[in-house]
Enzyme design. Structure first.
Site, PDB file in Angstrom:
ATOM      1  N   ASP A  68      -7.322   2.147   5.389  1.00 15.59           N
ATOM      2  CA  ASP A  68      -6.578   1.339   6.121  1.00 15.59           C
ATOM      3  C   ASP A  68      -7.851   0.725   5.726  1.00 15.59           C
ATOM      4  OD1 ASP A  68      -3.986   0.464   7.356  1.00 15.59           O
ATOM      5  OD2 ASP A  68      -5.383  -1.245   7.330  1.00 15.59           O
ATOM      6  N   ARG A 182     -13.482   0.415  -1.378  1.00 17.04           N
ATOM      7  CA  ARG A 182     -13.284   1.798  -0.727  1.00 17.04           C
ATOM      8  C   ARG A 182     -14.477   2.645  -1.385  1.00 17.04           C
ATOM      9  NH1 ARG A 182      -9.167   1.467  -2.748  1.00 17.04           N
ATOM     10  NH2 ARG A 182      -7.844   0.661  -0.939  1.00 17.04           N
TER      11      ARG A 182
HETATM   12  P1  IMP Z   1      -2.759  -0.532   3.457  1.00 17.38           P
HETATM   13  O1  IMP Z   1      -4.014   0.239   4.083  1.00 17.38           O
HETATM   14  O2  IMP Z   1      -1.704   1.163   3.346  1.00 17.38           O
HETATM   15  O3  IMP Z   1      -2.333  -0.630   4.953  1.00 17.38           O
HETATM   16  O4  IMP Z   1      -2.416  -1.552   2.493  1.00 17.38           O
HETATM   17  C1  IMP Z   1      -3.530  -1.471   2.115  1.00 17.38           C
HETATM   18  C2  IMP Z   1      -2.978  -3.135   1.141  1.00 17.38           C
HETATM   19  O5  IMP Z   1      -3.920  -4.067   0.952  1.00 17.38           O
HETATM   20  C3  IMP Z   1      -2.623  -2.220  -0.352  1.00 17.38           C
HETATM   21  O6  IMP Z   1      -1.440  -2.225  -0.643  1.00 17.38           O
HETATM   22  C4  IMP Z   1      -2.959  -3.302  -1.314  1.00 17.38           C
HETATM   23  O7  IMP Z   1      -1.763  -4.576  -0.987  1.00 17.38           O
HETATM   24  C5  IMP Z   1      -3.668  -4.131  -0.710  1.00 17.38           C
HETATM   25  N1  IMP Z   1      -5.346  -3.183  -1.077  1.00 17.38           N
HETATM   26  C6  IMP Z   1      -6.155  -2.251  -0.662  1.00 17.38           C
HETATM   27  N2  IMP Z   1      -8.053  -1.710  -1.417  1.00 17.38           N
HETATM   28  C7  IMP Z   1      -6.822  -2.876  -2.566  1.00 17.38           C
HETATM   29  C8  IMP Z   1      -7.458  -2.983  -4.066  1.00 17.38           C
HETATM   30  O8  IMP Z   1      -8.730  -1.561  -4.173  1.00 17.38           O
HETATM   31  N3  IMP Z   1      -7.445  -3.779  -4.588  1.00 17.38           N
HETATM   32  C9  IMP Z   1      -6.129  -4.268  -4.470  1.00 17.38           C
HETATM   33  N4  IMP Z   1      -5.135  -4.642  -3.512  1.00 17.38           N
HETATM   34  C10 IMP Z   1      -5.988  -3.730  -2.005  1.00 17.38           C
END
Ligand code: IMP
Length: 198
Positions: A68, A182
């Site tokens: 997440d 990440r």
């Molecule tokens: P979730 O973890 O699926 O709830 O979504 C995380 C959201 O954060 C993604 O859809 C992106 O919009 C944003 N996000 C997470 N990691 C990155 C990254 O490495 N680059 C750009 N946006 C990110």
């Protein structure tokens, strides 16, 4: 070692494969359309990562990882945070989310030097409904306006990591992976997986 990544976001899967390397076989939920994903109802990234990992690990026997992640903008009180994927609405895409973030900063007249932000990533590791570990990474930087670059995904075109004058969408995937939230969380995960293996 085979791992199931509890996501249907192909960009996350690509970054996990790049970062974990060939010693790990990563498949994601696109191979299992019948597996339902839980609502991301947690208040923190940690809660959401655990929710996703535990839910998938109750339905499939493999080692499961769930990520997440999100962007925290200080001038917006940490928003979009856990709402990063749905900042501009439930099914919003990357472009609308980025547009909304920039609109908010412009509306509030936030000066360039006050646009500090960080990406945070939390990874949960689970098997058979049991949590085995939680790993976290973050990267500090600032929000730039207008967006720049076409690599990456999500908020990459508006995030300039500290010490760089390019955004995450202007640097190579290798350079992003070396410093990213990440990348750091996966380094800690990899260590734990080696211990499980031995
Ligand atoms: P979730 O973890 O699926 O709830 O979504 C995380 C959201 O954060 C993604 O859809 C992106 O919009 C944003 N996000 C997470 N990691 C990155 C990254 O490495 N680059 C750009 N946006 C990110």
């Amino acid at each position: 070692m085979d791992l199931l990544l509890a996501t249907r976001n192909p960009n996350k899967t690509r970054e996990f494969r790049e970062l974990l390397g060939q010693a790990f076989g990563v498949i994601d939920l696109s191979s299992f359309p019948e597996i339902a994903t839980p609502e991301e109802a947690g208040r923190t990234s940690e809660e959401n990562a655990i929710l996703k990992a535990i839910a998938a690990s109750k339905q499939l026997p493999s080692l499961v990882i769930a990520d997440d992640s999100g962007l925290e903008v200080d001038a917006l009180g940490g928003a979009p945070g856990v709402f990063s994927a749905r900042y501009a609405g439930e099914n919003a895409g990357d472009v609308s989310n980025v547009d909304k973030l920039l609109r908010e900063l412009r509306k509030q007249n936030i000066a360039t030097e006050k646009r500090s932000a960080r990406f945070r990533c939390v990874i949960a590791l689970a098997q058979n409904g049991k949590l085995l570990g939680v790993f976290e990474g973050f990267v500090e930087g600032k929000i730039v306006d207008p967006p720049r670059g076409s690599a990456g995904f999500g908020y990459d075109p508006i995030f300039e990591p500290k010490g760089f004058d390019q955004t995450f969408a202007e640097i190579t995937p290798e350079s992003k992976n070396k410093i990213s939230h990440r990348g750091q969380a996966i380094a800690a995960l990899r260590k734990a997986l080696r211990e499980i293996e031995n």
